[in-house]
Design a protein around this motif. Structure first.
Motif, PDB file in Angstrom:
ATOM      1  N   PHE A 194      -7.011   5.338  -1.801  1.00 58.02           N
ATOM      2  CA  PHE A 194      -5.703   4.942  -1.292  1.00 58.02           C
ATOM      3  C   PHE A 194      -5.470   5.340   0.160  1.00 58.02           C
ATOM      4  O   PHE A 194      -4.839   4.600   0.921  1.00 58.02           O
ATOM      5  N   GLU A 195      -5.969   6.510   0.576  1.00 59.03           N
ATOM      6  CA  GLU A 195      -5.720   6.933   1.955  1.00 59.03           C
ATOM      7  C   GLU A 195      -6.430   5.999   2.943  1.00 59.03           C
ATOM      8  O   GLU A 195      -5.914   5.739   4.036  1.00 59.03           O
ATOM      9  N   GLN A 196      -7.580   5.439   2.553  1.00 59.12           N
ATOM     10  CA  GLN A 196      -8.241   4.494   3.455  1.00 59.12           C
ATOM     11  C   GLN A 196      -7.509   3.156   3.481  1.00 59.12           C
ATOM     12  O   GLN A 196      -7.372   2.543   4.545  1.00 59.12           O
ATOM     13  N   TYR A 197      -7.032   2.701   2.320  1.00 60.34           N
ATOM     14  CA  TYR A 197      -6.206   1.485   2.319  1.00 60.34           C
ATOM     15  C   TYR A 197      -5.014   1.680   3.252  1.00 60.34           C
ATOM     16  O   TYR A 197      -4.658   0.787   4.024  1.00 60.34           O
ATOM     17  N   TYR A 198      -4.405   2.857   3.162  1.00 58.64           N
ATOM     18  CA  TYR A 198      -3.209   3.164   3.938  1.00 58.64           C
ATOM     19  C   TYR A 198      -3.520   3.120   5.439  1.00 58.64           C
ATOM     20  O   TYR A 198      -2.729   2.585   6.230  1.00 58.64           O
ATOM     21  N   VAL A 219       0.835  -1.199   0.000  1.00 58.35           N
ATOM     22  CA  VAL A 219       0.000   0.000   0.000  1.00 58.35           C
ATOM     23  C   VAL A 219       0.874   1.255   0.000  1.00 58.35           C
ATOM     24  O   VAL A 219       0.555   2.249  -0.672  1.00 58.35           O
ATOM     25  N   ASP A 220       1.988   1.203   0.703  1.00 56.84           N
ATOM     26  CA  ASP A 220       2.907   2.343   0.722  1.00 56.84           C
ATOM     27  C   ASP A 220       3.467   2.610  -0.678  1.00 56.84           C
ATOM     28  O   ASP A 220       3.549   3.775  -1.116  1.00 56.84           O
ATOM     29  N   ILE A 221       3.842   1.570  -1.395  1.00 56.35           N
ATOM     30  CA  ILE A 221       4.348   1.740  -2.766  1.00 56.35           C
ATOM     31  C   ILE A 221       3.255   2.330  -3.663  1.00 56.35           C
ATOM     32  O   ILE A 221       3.513   3.221  -4.479  1.00 56.35           O
ATOM     33  N   ALA A 222       2.029   1.822  -3.495  1.00 61.00           N
ATOM     34  CA  ALA A 222       0.911   2.363  -4.285  1.00 61.00           C
ATOM     35  C   ALA A 222       0.737   3.856  -4.025  1.00 61.00           C
ATOM     36  O   ALA A 222       0.525   4.645  -4.955  1.00 61.00           O
ATOM     37  N   ILE A 276       3.275   5.862  -5.891  1.00 53.42           N
ATOM     38  CA  ILE A 276       2.981   5.980  -7.320  1.00 53.42           C
ATOM     39  C   ILE A 276       1.937   7.068  -7.555  1.00 53.42           C
ATOM     40  O   ILE A 276       2.069   7.900  -8.452  1.00 53.42           O
ATOM     41  N   VAL A 277       0.907   7.084  -6.752  1.00 54.89           N
ATOM     42  CA  VAL A 277      -0.181   8.047  -6.916  1.00 54.89           C
ATOM     43  C   VAL A 277       0.276   9.457  -6.537  1.00 54.89           C
ATOM     44  O   VAL A 277      -0.190  10.449  -7.104  1.00 54.89           O
ATOM     45  N   GLY A 278       1.180   9.529  -5.577  1.00 54.20           N
ATOM     46  CA  GLY A 278       1.675  10.841  -5.151  1.00 54.20           C
ATOM     47  C   GLY A 278       0.704  11.525  -4.206  1.00 54.20           C
ATOM     48  O   GLY A 278      -0.114  10.881  -3.546  1.00 54.20           O
ATOM     49  N   GLY A 279       0.770  12.856  -4.168  1.00 55.29           N
ATOM     50  CA  GLY A 279      -0.054  13.621  -3.234  1.00 55.29           C
ATOM     51  C   GLY A 279      -1.531  13.384  -3.379  1.00 55.29           C
ATOM     52  O   GLY A 279      -2.287  13.526  -2.410  1.00 55.29           O
ATOM     53  N   ARG A 280      -1.992  13.009  -4.571  1.00 55.46           N
ATOM     54  CA  ARG A 280      -3.416  12.710  -4.767  1.00 55.46           C
ATOM     55  C   ARG A 280      -3.876  11.563  -3.874  1.00 55.46           C
ATOM     56  O   ARG A 280      -5.056  11.458  -3.537  1.00 55.46           O
ATOM     57  N   GLY A 281      -2.959  10.695  -3.523  1.00 51.46           N
ATOM     58  CA  GLY A 281      -3.310   9.540  -2.692  1.00 51.46           C
ATOM     59  C   GLY A 281      -3.793   9.919  -1.307  1.00 51.46           C
ATOM     60  O   GLY A 281      -4.437   9.115  -0.622  1.00 51.46           O
ATOM     61  N   LEU A 282      -3.490  11.153  -0.875  1.00 48.25           N
ATOM     62  CA  LEU A 282      -3.944  11.614   0.434  1.00 48.25           C
ATOM     63  C   LEU A 282      -5.380  12.131   0.408  1.00 48.25           C
ATOM     64  O   LEU A 282      -5.982  12.350   1.455  1.00 48.25           O
ATOM     65  N   SER A 283      -5.919  12.315  -0.781  1.00 49.94           N
ATOM     66  CA  SER A 283      -7.275  12.836  -0.922  1.00 49.94           C
ATOM     67  C   SER A 283      -8.308  11.760  -0.616  1.00 49.94           C
ATOM     68  O   SER A 283      -8.171  10.604  -1.029  1.00 49.94           O
ATOM     69  N   ARG A 284      -9.360  12.154   0.077  1.00 50.69           N
ATOM     70  CA  ARG A 284     -10.439  11.212   0.369  1.00 50.69           C
ATOM     71  C   ARG A 284     -11.317  10.949  -0.850  1.00 50.69           C
ATOM     72  O   ARG A 284     -12.233  10.122  -0.787  1.00 50.69           O
ATOM     73  N   LEU A 285     -11.035  11.622  -1.937  1.00 51.72           N
ATOM     74  CA  LEU A 285     -11.757  11.346  -3.179  1.00 51.72           C
ATOM     75  C   LEU A 285     -11.256  10.053  -3.817  1.00 51.72           C
ATOM     76  O   LEU A 285     -11.939   9.467  -4.657  1.00 51.72           O
ATOM     77  N   LEU A 286     -10.063   9.620  -3.420  1.00 52.65           N
ATOM     78  CA  LEU A 286      -9.480   8.371  -3.920  1.00 52.65           C
ATOM     79  C   LEU A 286      -9.416   7.360  -2.772  1.00 52.65           C
ATOM     80  O   LEU A 286      -9.383   7.754  -1.596  1.00 52.65           O
TER      81      LEU A 286
END
Length: 385
Positions: A355-359, A337-340, A343-353
């Protein structure tokens, strides 16, 4: 089926997998809702009941499917792709039912009672053992919850923490110190008994949808035969294959992150490039790392599950392997999940995606038993013995 092609070996496994896949699609739609409310959505539970998912680990004589450990992990991993919190929650129920079905821990009439409740009515059951002062039961603490016998009843007082699905459970199996026996016992407690209360305390970083609130027991009275387990002295640790539902769940979250980041990489094309980032070397390198970590952890987990199923007389020798699977899988899932996220970058911190919940959710795996330090010490002790 993608990730699962090499792991589905029979028609029955494929049928179970497709059932889990249907449910994963449904519960995925409510994943954010569960996270925000910090409890399992009632609709998720209804979907599980309609598919008769809650009785999968029961013997066929009680309207179950008697699924093997391998099959259990297959459905758990797929369900967790939809929502890790719901998968982990129902995994505890299914695991407890599997343990009771296979290890003859209860008197037959009490097991038949709970088996019929689950098999016929799809009732939900879980153990409640953790307490504020004792911490994880795996560390050997004596429960502060007390049970006092009065005539043909027990009166129970105490508080349990981390009670997964507390607000939607139909039955609790709680540990308590039985004073006149000077022993630790387990009691079956229906949710509607007077004095049973769920206190909303679950406000965590990840796995919020498990709704693991506090269970408060205030002068709870149950018939004496609801004392279903009693141990005068701590039992010697025994291997529990069903606990592999934990690593299966966290690998399911890693699978979801893997699938979503591949899709993201195929679609995202910054204006600094004339191609999607899936064609950029360092992104492909990271995807390759994800694949390698997943492959290692998943083959390890399923191979141990196969050994458990195929060689029941050798299960006592699998203690260290079962524990190692949990450590490898949960740490690998966190790394994936950290590698993902990278890859996504700062967008991964957005709740619109997602990834932040996976993290956040995947971090919880590091705190499920057995703990890394206990496993590493056990492996070292075994190496030197």
């Amino acid at each position: 089926m993608g990730l699962y092609t090499n792991f589905i070996q029979t028609d029955r496994q494929e049928k179970l997998f497709l059932q889990a896949e249907r449910l994963a699609h449904k519960i995925k739609e409510r994943r954010k809702l569960a996270d925000q409310a910090a409890e399992m959505p009632y609709d998720n539970l209804q979907d599980l009941r309609q598919e008769r998912f809650l009785s999968l680990t029961l013997p066929t004589t009680y309207n179950g499917e008697a699924i093997s450990l391998y099959e259990f992990l297959l459905v758990q991993e797929k369900l967790a792709e939809g929502d890790g919190a719901t998968a982990l929650s129902v995994g505890w129920h299914l695991g407890v039912i599997k343990e009771l079905s296979e290890e003859n821990l209860w008197e037959q009439d009490m097991f038949a009672f709970i088996a019929n409740e689950v098999g016929q009515k799809q009732k939900l059951v879980n153990r409640a053992a953790t307490e504020p002062a004792t911490g994880s039961p795996a560390r050997g603490g004596i429960p502060e919850t007390k049970a006092v016998k009065q005539g043909h009843e027990y009166i129970i007082n105490g508080r349990k923490t981390f009670t997964t699905m507390a607000s939607v459970l139909d039955y609790f199996i709680i540990t308590a110190y039985v004073e006149h026996e000077k022993a630790i016992g387990s009691f079956l407690i229906p949710k509607d008994v007077q004095g049973v209360k769920v206190e909303k305390t679950w406000d965590t970083l990840g796995m919020r949808g498990t709704g693991s609130d506090d269970l408060v027991l205030d002068q709870v009275r149950v018939p004496s035969h609801y004392l279903v387990e009693l141990s005068e002295k701590p039992k010697k640790p025994a291997p529990k294959g069903w606990l592999l539902h934990i690593p299966a769940c966290y690998l399911g979250i890693a699978n979801a992150a893997r699938n979503d980041v591949i899709q993201f990489a195929k679609e995202f094309k910054p204006n600094s490039l004339n191609k999607p980032i899936s064609e950029v070397d360092h992104v492909r390198q990271k995807i390759g790392e994800i694949e390698l970590k997943l492959m290692q952890a998943r083959y390890f987990m399923y191979s141990i599950a196969e050994k458990w199923d195929q060689h029941p007389n050798n299960r006592a020798n699998l203690m260290k392997e079962l524990a190692a699977v949990k450590v490898v899988a949960t740490n690998s899932a966190n790394e994936i999940v950290d590698i993902a996220m990278r890859i996504v970058g700062g967008r991964g911190l957005s709740r619109l995606l997602p990834f932040e919940q996976y993290y956040r959710d995947v971090r919880a795996g590091l705190h499920n038993p057995p703990m890394d330090d206990m496993v590493v010490q056990m492996l070292a002790k075994n190496a030197f013995s």
